[in-house]
Design a protein around this motif. Sequence first.
Motif, PDB file in Angstrom:
ATOM      1  N   PHE A  97       8.592 -12.280 -40.383  1.00 23.77           N
ATOM      2  CA  PHE A  97       9.622 -12.247 -39.447  1.00 23.77           C
ATOM      3  C   PHE A  97      10.488 -13.274 -39.558  1.00 23.77           C
ATOM      4  N   GLY A  98      10.398 -14.447 -40.392  1.00 20.92           N
ATOM      5  CA  GLY A  98      11.311 -15.717 -40.437  1.00 20.92           C
ATOM      6  C   GLY A  98      10.449 -16.688 -39.704  1.00 20.92           C
ATOM      7  N   GLU A  99      10.929 -17.974 -39.974  1.00 19.75           N
ATOM      8  CA  GLU A  99      10.449 -19.201 -39.257  1.00 19.75           C
ATOM      9  C   GLU A  99      10.701 -19.043 -37.660  1.00 19.75           C
ATOM     10  N   ARG A 100      11.729 -18.734 -37.266  1.00 17.17           N
ATOM     11  CA  ARG A 100      11.938 -18.909 -35.685  1.00 17.17           C
ATOM     12  C   ARG A 100      11.132 -17.786 -34.969  1.00 17.17           C
ATOM     13  N   LYS A 101      11.616 -16.616 -35.508  1.00 17.13           N
ATOM     14  CA  LYS A 101      10.768 -15.196 -35.058  1.00 17.13           C
ATOM     15  C   LYS A 101       9.596 -15.373 -35.299  1.00 17.13           C
ATOM     16  N   GLY A 102       9.026 -15.921 -36.266  1.00 13.06           N
ATOM     17  CA  GLY A 102       7.584 -15.734 -36.531  1.00 13.06           C
ATOM     18  C   GLY A 102       6.767 -16.667 -35.557  1.00 13.06           C
ATOM     19  N   LYS A 103       7.592 -17.715 -35.244  1.00 14.45           N
ATOM     20  CA  LYS A 103       6.800 -18.577 -34.232  1.00 14.45           C
ATOM     21  C   LYS A 103       6.581 -17.875 -32.967  1.00 14.45           C
ATOM     22  N   LEU A 104       7.560 -17.158 -32.696  1.00 10.34           N
ATOM     23  CA  LEU A 104       7.619 -16.354 -31.264  1.00 10.34           C
ATOM     24  C   LEU A 104       6.364 -15.445 -31.323  1.00 10.34           C
ATOM     25  N   MET A 105       6.602 -14.646 -32.581  1.00 11.03           N
ATOM     26  CA  MET A 105       5.239 -13.448 -32.862  1.00 11.03           C
ATOM     27  C   MET A 105       4.098 -14.173 -32.773  1.00 11.03           C
ATOM     28  N   MET A 106       3.868 -15.274 -33.297  1.00  7.16           N
ATOM     29  CA  MET A 106       2.545 -15.920 -33.091  1.00  7.16           C
ATOM     30  C   MET A 106       2.102 -15.985 -31.561  1.00  7.16           C
ATOM     31  N   GLN A 107       3.053 -16.846 -30.812  1.00  8.59           N
ATOM     32  CA  GLN A 107       2.797 -16.972 -29.510  1.00  8.59           C
ATOM     33  C   GLN A 107       2.374 -15.691 -28.710  1.00  8.59           C
ATOM     34  N   ASP A 181      12.788 -20.594 -26.511  1.00  4.53           N
ATOM     35  CA  ASP A 181      13.628 -20.912 -27.715  1.00  4.53           C
ATOM     36  C   ASP A 181      14.884 -20.474 -27.862  1.00  4.53           C
ATOM     37  N   TYR A 182      15.252 -19.273 -27.487  1.00  4.97           N
ATOM     38  CA  TYR A 182      16.588 -18.588 -27.587  1.00  4.97           C
ATOM     39  C   TYR A 182      17.651 -19.159 -26.608  1.00  4.97           C
ATOM     40  N   VAL A 183      16.967 -19.092 -25.412  1.00  5.46           N
ATOM     41  CA  VAL A 183      18.020 -18.923 -24.110  1.00  5.46           C
ATOM     42  C   VAL A 183      17.984 -20.626 -23.649  1.00  5.46           C
ATOM     43  N   LEU A 184      16.834 -21.385 -23.791  1.00 13.87           N
ATOM     44  CA  LEU A 184      17.055 -22.797 -23.309  1.00 13.87           C
ATOM     45  C   LEU A 184      16.902 -23.854 -24.369  1.00 13.87           C
ATOM     46  N   GLY A 185      16.752 -23.299 -25.491  1.00 17.18           N
ATOM     47  CA  GLY A 185      17.012 -24.331 -26.930  1.00 17.18           C
ATOM     48  C   GLY A 185      16.034 -25.306 -26.834  1.00 17.18           C
ATOM     49  N   THR A 195      11.238 -27.321 -15.189  1.00 16.20           N
ATOM     50  CA  THR A 195      12.492 -26.503 -14.719  1.00 16.20           C
ATOM     51  C   THR A 195      12.379 -25.358 -15.664  1.00 16.20           C
ATOM     52  N   GLN A 196      12.388 -25.975 -17.188  1.00 13.57           N
ATOM     53  CA  GLN A 196      12.189 -24.999 -18.165  1.00 13.57           C
ATOM     54  C   GLN A 196      11.162 -23.995 -18.451  1.00 13.57           C
ATOM     55  N   ASN A 197       9.899 -24.637 -18.261  1.00 12.63           N
ATOM     56  CA  ASN A 197       8.814 -23.768 -17.860  1.00 12.63           C
ATOM     57  C   ASN A 197       8.915 -22.842 -16.701  1.00 12.63           C
ATOM     58  N   PHE A 198       9.306 -23.252 -15.753  1.00 21.20           N
ATOM     59  CA  PHE A 198       9.589 -22.164 -14.534  1.00 21.20           C
ATOM     60  C   PHE A 198      10.586 -20.784 -15.074  1.00 21.20           C
ATOM     61  N   VAL A 199      11.754 -21.389 -15.623  1.00 15.73           N
ATOM     62  CA  VAL A 199      12.725 -20.197 -16.143  1.00 15.73           C
ATOM     63  C   VAL A 199      11.939 -19.338 -17.008  1.00 15.73           C
ATOM     64  N   ALA A 200      11.313 -19.965 -17.872  1.00 21.75           N
ATOM     65  CA  ALA A 200      10.676 -19.108 -18.840  1.00 21.75           C
ATOM     66  C   ALA A 200       9.552 -18.444 -18.333  1.00 21.75           C
ATOM     67  N   SER A 201       8.780 -18.817 -17.409  1.00 20.85           N
ATOM     68  CA  SER A 201       7.717 -18.124 -16.706  1.00 20.85           C
ATOM     69  C   SER A 201       8.099 -16.918 -15.841  1.00 20.85           C
ATOM     70  N   VAL A 202       9.305 -17.023 -15.372  1.00 21.38           N
ATOM     71  CA  VAL A 202       9.929 -15.958 -14.696  1.00 21.38           C
ATOM     72  C   VAL A 202      10.260 -14.765 -15.544  1.00 21.38           C
ATOM     73  N   ALA A 203      10.878 -15.219 -16.643  1.00 18.80           N
ATOM     74  CA  ALA A 203      11.061 -14.000 -17.596  1.00 18.80           C
ATOM     75  C   ALA A 203       9.857 -13.453 -18.049  1.00 18.80           C
ATOM     76  N   GLY A 204       8.721 -14.326 -18.456  1.00 22.64           N
ATOM     77  CA  GLY A 204       7.562 -13.791 -18.926  1.00 22.64           C
ATOM     78  C   GLY A 204       6.867 -12.978 -18.081  1.00 22.64           C
ATOM     79  N   ALA A 205       7.000 -13.239 -16.542  1.00 18.72           N
ATOM     80  CA  ALA A 205       6.217 -12.446 -15.548  1.00 18.72           C
ATOM     81  C   ALA A 205       6.765 -11.271 -15.393  1.00 18.72           C
ATOM     82  N   VAL A 206       8.255 -11.160 -15.304  1.00 16.92           N
ATOM     83  CA  VAL A 206       8.763  -9.867 -15.262  1.00 16.92           C
ATOM     84  C   VAL A 206       8.462  -8.908 -16.256  1.00 16.92           C
TER      85      VAL A 206
END
Length: 282
Positions: A97-107, A181-185, A195-206
């Motif tokens: 997946f590449g370095e950046r996407k590979g990190k996301l896929m592992m998560q 990673d992609y939205v909040l940098g 705040t960053q955890n909150f925004v990311a959590s909203v996306a993950g929950a939905v």
Amino acid sequence: MSPAHSGIAELLIFHPVDTVAKRLMSNKAKVSFSTLSPILFRDAASATLPRKLLSLFPGLGYAAGYKVAQRVYKFGGQPWFNDLINKHYKSGFTNTFGERKGKLMMQATAGSLTGIGEVVLLPLDALKIKRQVNPEAFRGRGVVRIFLEEGTTLYRGWGWTMARNAPGSFALFGASAFTKDYVLGVSDYSKATWTQNFVASVAGAVASITIAAPLDVVKTRIQNANFEQKVHGFKVVSELVKNEGVSAFFKGLTPKILVVGPKLVFSYTLAQSLIPFFANYV
């Protein structure tokens, strides 16, 4: 410790919300304004407001055991699986997946594995759901007697639970990591602000609730049946499609996102914010 805190706080605030969601998913009839009160409040539909509110707290003891154990396992287990994948399979993910996407896929993959393992907590979840939507199934028995008498029947629907949890947890942790990673940098997730955890959590929950919704409906209907009634998942699916249509797989999705989403956002944000904090003292 931090996942346990988030689980307790979530339980105290959102248990009535969970009861509402479970009763909506278990309802097979058409929901209208006139039928909503009996669906949500059952025998307390015509009672006073305080009694109505109290009727949304059944199974609180089972919910406490399940919710705290689930949050400790889920939010504590995912980092463990992620470290394991990083240690043994990082090169495979990076090459694919590449370095950046590979990190996301592992998560996301670590989240999926955590969700599958969550099936060990199924008996507590089943007892919680039965108490919320089918209390008659207990027939006055306590938890020890139920475990002794029912045994493996408390694991009914384990396959559907795993099938729901795998993509649901993949989406929860994957969408959260993608947002950071992609939205909040945020490249180092442990340094994310509240705040960053909150925004990311909203996306993950939905994402998690939407993807897991069809299998969640099936799982809930299997678990809310009487102990002696063996309900097959494929029969639930066929009857649901035949009698209620394909859209029934997403029954109550919008209210579920509105009422269940916040509790997941709350516990996930709290856990993600507290884990780095407690790490400084361990």
